[in-house]
Write a protein that holds these residues in place. Structure first.
Motif, PDB file in Angstrom:
ATOM      1  N   ARG A  68       0.561  -1.137   0.341  1.00  0.00           N
ATOM      2  CA  ARG A  68      -0.091  -0.209  -0.274  1.00  0.00           C
ATOM      3  C   ARG A  68       0.666   1.249  -0.255  1.00  0.00           C
ATOM      4  O   ARG A  68       1.772   1.339   1.002  1.00  0.00           O
ATOM      5  CB  ARG A  68      -0.590   0.299   0.593  1.00  0.00           C
ATOM      6  CG  ARG A  68      -1.998  -1.280   1.067  1.00  0.00           C
ATOM      7  CD  ARG A  68      -2.715  -0.769   2.160  1.00  0.00           C
ATOM      8  NE  ARG A  68      -1.859  -0.226   3.523  1.00  0.00           N
ATOM      9  CZ  ARG A  68      -2.993  -0.600   4.723  1.00  0.00           C
ATOM     10  NH1 ARG A  68      -3.887  -0.441   4.840  1.00  0.00           N
ATOM     11  NH2 ARG A  68      -2.010   0.268   6.256  1.00  0.00           N
ATOM     12  N   SER A  69       0.253   1.676  -0.341  1.00  0.00           N
ATOM     13  CA  SER A  69       0.932   3.229  -0.242  1.00  0.00           C
ATOM     14  C   SER A  69       0.894   4.030   0.579  1.00  0.00           C
ATOM     15  O   SER A  69      -0.019   3.547   1.416  1.00  0.00           O
ATOM     16  CB  SER A  69       0.893   4.340  -2.187  1.00  0.00           C
ATOM     17  OG  SER A  69      -0.540   4.481  -0.958  1.00  0.00           O
ATOM     18  N   ARG A  70       1.930   5.055   1.066  1.00  0.00           N
ATOM     19  CA  ARG A  70       2.113   5.779   2.136  1.00  0.00           C
ATOM     20  C   ARG A  70       0.616   7.193   2.439  1.00  0.00           C
ATOM     21  O   ARG A  70      -0.176   7.158   3.591  1.00  0.00           O
ATOM     22  CB  ARG A  70       3.155   6.891   1.717  1.00  0.00           C
ATOM     23  CG  ARG A  70       4.246   6.039   2.540  1.00  0.00           C
ATOM     24  CD  ARG A  70       5.561   7.609   2.308  1.00  0.00           C
ATOM     25  NE  ARG A  70       6.875   6.275   2.688  1.00  0.00           N
ATOM     26  CZ  ARG A  70       7.638   6.982   1.974  1.00  0.00           C
ATOM     27  NH1 ARG A  70       7.705   8.348   1.132  1.00  0.00           N
ATOM     28  NH2 ARG A  70       8.930   6.229   2.400  1.00  0.00           N
ATOM     29  N   ALA A  71      -0.198   6.809   0.946  1.00  0.00           N
ATOM     30  CA  ALA A  71      -1.158   8.097   1.550  1.00  0.00           C
ATOM     31  C   ALA A  71      -2.338   7.030   1.303  1.00  0.00           C
ATOM     32  O   ALA A  71      -3.360   7.168   2.272  1.00  0.00           O
ATOM     33  CB  ALA A  71      -1.276   8.746  -0.331  1.00  0.00           C
ATOM     34  N   THR A  77      -5.663   5.023   8.380  1.00  0.00           N
ATOM     35  CA  THR A  77      -4.902   5.421   9.598  1.00  0.00           C
ATOM     36  C   THR A  77      -6.359   6.022  10.237  1.00  0.00           C
ATOM     37  O   THR A  77      -6.980   6.030  11.081  1.00  0.00           O
ATOM     38  CB  THR A  77      -3.861   5.659   9.913  1.00  0.00           C
ATOM     39  OG1 THR A  77      -2.800   5.073   9.256  1.00  0.00           O
ATOM     40  CG2 THR A  77      -3.511   5.635  11.568  1.00  0.00           C
ATOM     41  N   VAL A  78      -6.483   7.508   8.793  1.00  0.00           N
ATOM     42  CA  VAL A  78      -7.245   8.379   9.869  1.00  0.00           C
ATOM     43  C   VAL A  78      -8.988   7.638   9.838  1.00  0.00           C
ATOM     44  O   VAL A  78      -9.292   8.299  10.794  1.00  0.00           O
ATOM     45  CB  VAL A  78      -6.970   9.241   8.748  1.00  0.00           C
ATOM     46  CG1 VAL A  78      -8.416  11.032   9.161  1.00  0.00           C
ATOM     47  CG2 VAL A  78      -5.774  10.028   8.804  1.00  0.00           C
ATOM     48  N   ALA A  79      -9.389   6.979   9.381  1.00  0.00           N
ATOM     49  CA  ALA A  79     -10.543   6.221   8.498  1.00  0.00           C
ATOM     50  C   ALA A  79     -10.612   5.002  10.379  1.00  0.00           C
ATOM     51  O   ALA A  79     -11.778   5.573  10.310  1.00  0.00           O
ATOM     52  CB  ALA A  79     -10.649   5.267   7.809  1.00  0.00           C
ATOM     53  N   ALA A  80      -9.643   4.407  10.137  1.00  0.00           N
ATOM     54  CA  ALA A  80      -9.503   3.651  11.629  1.00  0.00           C
ATOM     55  C   ALA A  80      -9.709   4.817  12.922  1.00  0.00           C
ATOM     56  O   ALA A  80     -10.359   4.607  13.788  1.00  0.00           O
ATOM     57  CB  ALA A  80      -8.477   2.815  11.550  1.00  0.00           C
ATOM     58  N   LEU A  81      -8.833   5.479  12.696  1.00  0.00           N
ATOM     59  CA  LEU A  81      -9.054   6.730  14.190  1.00  0.00           C
ATOM     60  C   LEU A  81     -10.339   7.052  14.701  1.00  0.00           C
ATOM     61  O   LEU A  81     -10.406   7.358  15.447  1.00  0.00           O
ATOM     62  CB  LEU A  81      -7.725   7.591  13.927  1.00  0.00           C
ATOM     63  CG  LEU A  81      -7.637   8.697  15.000  1.00  0.00           C
ATOM     64  CD1 LEU A  81      -7.518   7.704  16.559  1.00  0.00           C
ATOM     65  CD2 LEU A  81      -6.792   9.587  14.582  1.00  0.00           C
ATOM     66  N   THR A  82     -10.712   7.385  13.148  1.00  0.00           N
ATOM     67  CA  THR A  82     -11.658   8.199  13.392  1.00  0.00           C
ATOM     68  C   THR A  82     -13.001   6.841  13.773  1.00  0.00           C
ATOM     69  O   THR A  82     -14.149   7.422  14.564  1.00  0.00           O
ATOM     70  CB  THR A  82     -12.013   8.815  11.855  1.00  0.00           C
ATOM     71  OG1 THR A  82     -11.584   9.728  11.854  1.00  0.00           O
ATOM     72  CG2 THR A  82     -14.188   9.245  12.111  1.00  0.00           C
ATOM     73  N   ALA A  83     -13.272   5.742  13.039  1.00  0.00           N
ATOM     74  CA  ALA A  83     -13.942   4.776  13.786  1.00  0.00           C
ATOM     75  C   ALA A  83     -13.875   4.578  15.252  1.00  0.00           C
ATOM     76  O   ALA A  83     -14.478   4.671  15.655  1.00  0.00           O
ATOM     77  CB  ALA A  83     -13.713   3.532  12.822  1.00  0.00           C
TER      78      ALA A  83
END
Length: 64
Positions: free
Chosen positions: A1-4, A10-16
């Motif tokens: 997976r790319s860094r982007a 990761t941001v989606a997981a943190l939000t969830a």
């Protein structure tokens, strides 16, 4: 997976995860509303993740 992609995942997981903490805080019984647990949960719930959600990381040298 790319860094982007990893950034967005990761941001989606943190939000969830934050949403789970909101639900946990909302479900605390009255006798725990003034506890250290409630305070810690509130601190997590108060984090504003919108700035993280709007960031589009730079692409790197044709690899992303």
């Amino acid at each position: 997976r790319s860094r982007a992609r990893r950034w967005h995942d990761t941001v989606a997981a943190l939000t969830a995860l934050q949403a789970e903490y909101v639900a946990w805080l909302d479900a605390l019984p009255d006798n725990l509303q003034d506890s250290a647990l409630a305070e810690a949960l509130q601190a997590i719930c108060d984090l504003d993740l919108t700035e993280l959600q709007t960031i589009n990381p730079p692409r790197g040298f044709g690899r992303d």
